[in-house]
Design a protein around this motif. Structure first.
Motif, PDB file in Angstrom:
ATOM      1  N   GLY A   1      48.925  59.296  15.182  1.00  0.00           N
ATOM      2  CA  GLY A   1      49.952  58.632  15.659  1.00  0.00           C
ATOM      3  C   GLY A   1      49.573  58.484  17.129  1.00  0.00           C
ATOM      4  O   GLY A   1      50.807  58.414  18.052  1.00  0.00           O
ATOM      5  N   VAL A   2      48.571  58.417  17.699  1.00  0.00           N
ATOM      6  CA  VAL A   2      48.437  58.229  19.216  1.00  0.00           C
ATOM      7  C   VAL A   2      47.577  56.910  19.278  1.00  0.00           C
ATOM      8  O   VAL A   2      46.547  56.558  18.879  1.00  0.00           O
ATOM      9  N   ASP A   3      48.299  56.059  20.133  1.00  0.00           N
ATOM     10  CA  ASP A   3      47.668  54.666  20.406  1.00  0.00           C
ATOM     11  C   ASP A   3      46.733  54.958  21.379  1.00  0.00           C
ATOM     12  O   ASP A   3      46.772  55.073  22.686  1.00  0.00           O
ATOM     13  N   PRO A   4      45.391  54.457  21.115  1.00  0.00           N
ATOM     14  CA  PRO A   4      44.281  54.716  21.847  1.00  0.00           C
ATOM     15  C   PRO A   4      44.022  53.608  23.015  1.00  0.00           C
ATOM     16  O   PRO A   4      43.311  53.697  24.135  1.00  0.00           O
ATOM     17  N   THR A   5      44.814  52.707  22.935  1.00  0.00           N
ATOM     18  CA  THR A   5      44.913  51.662  23.860  1.00  0.00           C
ATOM     19  C   THR A   5      45.720  51.925  25.190  1.00  0.00           C
ATOM     20  O   THR A   5      45.732  51.285  26.330  1.00  0.00           O
ATOM     21  N   LYS A   6      46.591  53.009  24.891  1.00  0.00           N
ATOM     22  CA  LYS A   6      47.444  53.589  25.871  1.00  0.00           C
ATOM     23  C   LYS A   6      47.077  54.975  26.375  1.00  0.00           C
ATOM     24  O   LYS A   6      47.094  55.105  27.581  1.00  0.00           O
ATOM     25  N   THR A   7      46.711  55.625  25.433  1.00  0.00           N
ATOM     26  CA  THR A   7      46.107  56.997  25.757  1.00  0.00           C
ATOM     27  C   THR A   7      44.577  57.052  25.120  1.00  0.00           C
ATOM     28  O   THR A   7      44.263  57.040  24.031  1.00  0.00           O
ATOM     29  N   ARG A   8      43.654  56.944  26.415  1.00  0.00           N
ATOM     30  CA  ARG A   8      42.211  56.798  25.712  1.00  0.00           C
ATOM     31  C   ARG A   8      41.798  58.196  25.280  1.00  0.00           C
ATOM     32  O   ARG A   8      42.177  59.232  25.946  1.00  0.00           O
ATOM     33  N   PRO A   9      40.813  58.294  24.264  1.00  0.00           N
ATOM     34  CA  PRO A   9      39.924  59.398  24.180  1.00  0.00           C
ATOM     35  C   PRO A   9      39.542  59.931  25.351  1.00  0.00           C
ATOM     36  O   PRO A   9      39.014  58.894  26.415  1.00  0.00           O
ATOM     37  N   ALA A  10      39.166  61.112  25.675  1.00  0.00           N
ATOM     38  CA  ALA A  10      38.778  61.588  27.179  1.00  0.00           C
ATOM     39  C   ALA A  10      37.394  61.063  27.524  1.00  0.00           C
ATOM     40  O   ALA A  10      37.451  60.684  28.544  1.00  0.00           O
ATOM     41  N   SER A  11      36.603  61.047  26.691  1.00  0.00           N
ATOM     42  CA  SER A  11      35.064  60.446  27.191  1.00  0.00           C
ATOM     43  C   SER A  11      35.087  59.007  27.362  1.00  0.00           C
ATOM     44  O   SER A  11      34.344  58.640  28.277  1.00  0.00           O
ATOM     45  N   GLU A  12      36.138  58.223  26.375  1.00  0.00           N
ATOM     46  CA  GLU A  12      36.113  57.089  26.720  1.00  0.00           C
ATOM     47  C   GLU A  12      36.610  56.618  27.956  1.00  0.00           C
ATOM     48  O   GLU A  12      36.402  55.660  28.686  1.00  0.00           O
ATOM     49  N   ALA A  13      37.788  57.138  28.300  1.00  0.00           N
ATOM     50  CA  ALA A  13      38.639  57.024  29.738  1.00  0.00           C
ATOM     51  C   ALA A  13      37.566  57.425  30.894  1.00  0.00           C
ATOM     52  O   ALA A  13      37.576  56.434  31.882  1.00  0.00           O
TER      53      ALA A  13
END
Length: 220
Positions: A70-82
């Motif tokens: 339920g987390v949108d990765p386009t708004k909250t990125r995985p830490a490494s990707e960020a």
């Protein structure tokens, strides 16, 4: 770390590599660490492009996991990707302290999110479980708690929630200059080989030993 059966059933292959790193002598910054930062920045710029990063299989696996909880990765990125996106966008990496900077660089280089907790502020063993309805969490940099959803995966010690897995750590257990021991966790999800998670952990340990431990070691 104990992973509750329900989490293992819902996400086959989820797992971590973890350990305690001590003794530490964390500083605000280190010129040698800044040199390593520049090396890794150039490496990442040569390996990825900002337009195609979302399609890299490793980052896609974490994005898929985020969607499933339920987390949108386009708004909250995985830490490494960020971290990688920040580099590709030409932005500077944050300078927090030599320990946080060291394992952030390991995360960027490996593509694996890495969590870290002040071991002296933890109570008992760690558990990975689903959040309960209405549970609250205060992450690093938050001014007020967030209400968690039941399907979110979290890490707890014997007393409190210490992370939303695998992207936000607790403010209460964050790494500071005063931290003397770190409980380090390299975070795996389904479709990510356990060997990659273990290698990310090993890189982070090597960097911490060189830039945040006492006595300083000479390996890189």
């Amino acid at each position: 770390m104990h992973i509750q059966k329900g989490v293992e059933t819902a996400f086959p292959g989820i797992g971590v590599t973890e350990g305690i790193i001590e003794p530490l002598a964390i500083q605000r910054e280190d010129p040698l660490l800044e040199s390593l930062k520049e090396e890794i920045i150039h490496e990442i710029q040569a390996r990825y492009t900002l337009e195609r990063i979302k399609d890299e299989p490793l980052f896609r696996a974490y994005r898929d996991f985020f969607w499933s909880v339920g987390v949108d990765p386009t708004k909250t990125r995985p830490a490494s990707e960020a971290l990688v996106r920040r580099i590709l966008a030409g932005k500077t990496l944050p300078t927090i302290n030599t320990a946080v900077d060291a394992y952030n660089l390991a995360s960027a280089r490996s593509g694996i999110p890495i969590a870290a907790f002040d071991a002296g502020r933890l109570s008992g063993d760690l558990t990975m479980r689903f959040a309960g309805e209405g549970e609250e969490f205060v992450g690093i940099g938050m001014t007020k708690p967030v209400i968690l959803n039941e399907n979110q995966v979290i890490l707890t010690d014997a007393e409190a929630i210490i992370a939303i897995y695998p992207y936000r750590d607790s403010d209460a257990t964050k790494i500071t200059i005063a931290t003397e021991a770190i409980h380090l966790v390299a975070c795996g999800v389904p479709k990510v080989e356990s060997g990659k998670v273990a290698r990310a952990y090993e890189i982070a340990v090597r960097y911490l030993n060189r830039y945040a431990s006492v006595p300083r070691k000479n390996e890189r």
